[in-house]
Design an enzyme around this catalytic site. Structure first.
Site, PDB file in Angstrom:
ATOM      1  N   LYS A  48     -12.015  -0.484   6.425  1.00  0.00           N
ATOM      2  CA  LYS A  48     -13.090  -1.150   5.673  1.00  0.00           C
ATOM      3  C   LYS A  48     -12.892  -2.672   5.689  1.00  0.00           C
ATOM      4  O   LYS A  48     -11.794  -3.152   6.000  1.00  0.00           O
ATOM      5  CB  LYS A  48     -13.075  -0.634   4.231  1.00  0.00           C
ATOM      6  N   ARG A 142     -12.564   5.485 -10.813  1.00  0.00           N
ATOM      7  CA  ARG A 142     -13.329   4.553  -9.982  1.00  0.00           C
ATOM      8  C   ARG A 142     -14.409   5.339  -9.244  1.00  0.00           C
ATOM      9  O   ARG A 142     -15.580   5.176  -9.501  1.00  0.00           O
ATOM     10  CB  ARG A 142     -12.383   3.830  -9.008  1.00  0.00           C
ATOM     11  N   TYR A 258      -6.820 -35.961   0.637  1.00  0.00           N
ATOM     12  CA  TYR A 258      -7.532 -36.203  -0.620  1.00  0.00           C
ATOM     13  C   TYR A 258      -6.565 -36.455  -1.779  1.00  0.00           C
ATOM     14  O   TYR A 258      -5.536 -35.791  -1.897  1.00  0.00           O
ATOM     15  CB  TYR A 258      -8.380 -34.974  -0.976  1.00  0.00           C
ATOM     16  N   MET A 306     -11.458 -28.897   3.420  1.00  0.00           N
ATOM     17  CA  MET A 306     -12.327 -27.755   3.718  1.00  0.00           C
ATOM     18  C   MET A 306     -12.110 -27.239   5.140  1.00  0.00           C
ATOM     19  O   MET A 306     -12.064 -26.033   5.375  1.00  0.00           O
ATOM     20  CB  MET A 306     -13.798 -28.146   3.533  1.00  0.00           C
TER      21      MET A 306
HETATM   22  C1  LIG Z   1      -8.539   1.195   0.947  1.00  0.00           C
HETATM   23  C2  LIG Z   1      -8.237   2.639   0.816  1.00  0.00           C
HETATM   24  C3  LIG Z   1      -7.112   3.202   1.435  1.00  0.00           C
HETATM   25  C4  LIG Z   1      -6.030   2.364   2.090  1.00  0.00           C
HETATM   26  O1  LIG Z   1      -5.201   1.803   1.083  1.00  0.00           O
HETATM   27  P1  LIG Z   1      -3.957   0.852   1.423  1.00  0.00           P
HETATM   28  O2  LIG Z   1      -3.359   0.575   0.084  1.00  0.00           O
HETATM   29  O3  LIG Z   1      -4.521  -0.357   2.068  1.00  0.00           O
HETATM   30  O4  LIG Z   1      -3.067   1.616   2.329  1.00  0.00           O
HETATM   31  C5  LIG Z   1      -6.970   4.568   1.385  1.00  0.00           C
HETATM   32  N1  LIG Z   1      -7.872   5.340   0.722  1.00  0.00           N
HETATM   33  C6  LIG Z   1      -8.944   4.834   0.093  1.00  0.00           C
HETATM   34  C7  LIG Z   1      -9.880   5.738  -0.625  1.00  0.00           C
HETATM   35  C8  LIG Z   1      -9.155   3.464   0.106  1.00  0.00           C
HETATM   36  O5  LIG Z   1     -10.206   2.943  -0.537  1.00  0.00           O
END
Ligand SMILES: *Cc1c(COP(=O)(O)O)cnc(C)c1O
Length: 356
Positions: A48, A142, A258, A306
């Site tokens: 992701k 969640r 800066y 920046m």
């Molecule tokens: C992001 C995620 C992972 C991976 O987690 P890490 O801590 O990056 O290894 C696994 N399962 C779900 C549901 C996630 O959202």
């Protein structure tokens, strides 16, 4: 009409002077290591957020080639970003079908939605259903179906490939890990499924009881070290690099950047490099970041701008315009120096880095 050069749409863009260098072998090796540590289970990959910022379109072919067959994205658009790279049947979409169009899209492509609620289960079934994953909430509050909902008939009707849950505190030796593991085992007994999954990166180190059939590492694939027992096993994967734009010779008393937070104590040479806080090289690196050119150490002087940083190049006096330098960016180091989490250290890296 504004006049535009006819060349504008066709001219070759010059090579950018800012890149996120990827060590493909380290990424493949991290996957192999995590797959081996997963024991009888196979390791998948959380990809992701553009593979945590490292670039999903280049990470996925490396992971596929290493042997990974299960990928997890958050949004449906992230699946679309992988067109032509991976078969959609290998990709699970963690947010699930939020709308009817999501469900139709999943069915048309043959991708797996992760079903997170009774509502999503109904929506998926109404769209025609098919193979899906099912998220159980074992305590995070969640996403996921609650334990008291497991007997709902709609869940029994799903064609569940991966029955999964997510650990809250796998990077710690926390009693919640055991509590969640027991609830996950309860859910496995209640819902027919093909494969079971619980562990993220940290969870892999908690042992066989947490492995099931499939583990889901993310951050450790990309060089994150969430537990001290992982530090000799996981390699750094990406390194922000940029070109020198200008070199200056300073006199004692000259200031840099800066707000003049650095004053040269004696004559010195500095280089201006095209990477700044807009690229995710945040202002928290001011006066304490470190770059390298070969073996030379090039400390950051003064404030991060920046689009630029200014480096002390005493150890590389022959550095010229166009030479490349690399930021020291091992994730545990970034976290220690900036206060960011290792996850943020990666996902903060901006869109101007080329990820080829
Ligand atoms: C992001 C995620 C992972 C991976 O987690 P890490 O801590 O990056 O290894 C696994 N399962 C779900 C549901 C996630 O959202």
């Amino acid at each position: 009409m504004v006049k535009m050069s006819p060349e504008f749409s066709v001219a070759q863009v010059p090579d950018p002077a800012l890149r996120l260098a990827l060590d493909a072998e380290a990424l493949a090796q991290n996957w192999h290591t995590l797959d081996r540590l997963s024991g009888a289970a196979s390791a998948g990959a959380a990809i992701k957020a553009n593979a945590y910022g490292i670039g999903a379109r280049r990470a996925v072919p490396i992971l596929l080639n290493a042997g990974c067959r299960d990928f997890f994205v958050a949004h449906w658009g992230e699946l679309a970003d992988l067109t032509g790279i991976v078969d959609p049947s290998m990709v699970s979409v963690l947010h699930g079908p939020i709308t009817d169009s999501d469900a139709e899209y999943a069915r048309r492509l043959g991708a797996k939605p992760v079903i997170n609620s009774l509502d999503q289960a109904r929506r998926w079934n109404a769209a025609g259903g098919g193979r899906c994953d099912l998220m159980i909430d074992t305590g995070m509050n969640r996403l996921g179906v609650a334990l008291h909902e497991l007997s709902e008939p709609i869940l029994q009707q799903l064609d569940v490939d991966v029955l999964l849950s997510h650990l809250i505190a796998s990077e710690e030796d926390n009693v919640l890990n055991g509590v969640q593991q027991k609830r996950w085992v309860e859910a496995l007994a209640a819902i027919p499924h093909a494969r079971a999954s619980l562990a993220n990166s940290g969870g892999i180190m908690l042992g066989a009881a947490y492995h099931g059939d499939l583990t889901r590492p993310g951050i450790a694939l990309y060089g994150g070290i969430m537990r001290s027992d992982m530090c000799d096993l996981i390699r750094q994967v990406v390194r922000p690099e940029a070109a020198v734009i200008q070199v200056h010779d300073l006199n004692a008393g000259d200031v840099v950047g800066y707000n003049a937070t650095f004053t040269a104590p004696s004559p010195m040479r500095v280089a201006t490099v095209g990477m700044g806080y807009a690229d995710g090289y945040l202002r928290s690196w001011s006066g304490k970041g470190l770059f390298r050119h070969g073996n030379a150490h090039l400390p950051v002087l003064g404030r991060i701008s920046m689009d630029m940083v200014i480096l002390d190049v005493a150890q590389a006096p022959h550095l010229r315009e166009g030479d490349w330098v690399a930021a020291e960016y091992a994730l545990p180091f970034v976290a220690r120096m900036t206060g960011l989490s290792q996850y943020e250290a990666l996902t903060v890296l901006g869109a101007r880095f080329t990820r080829q």
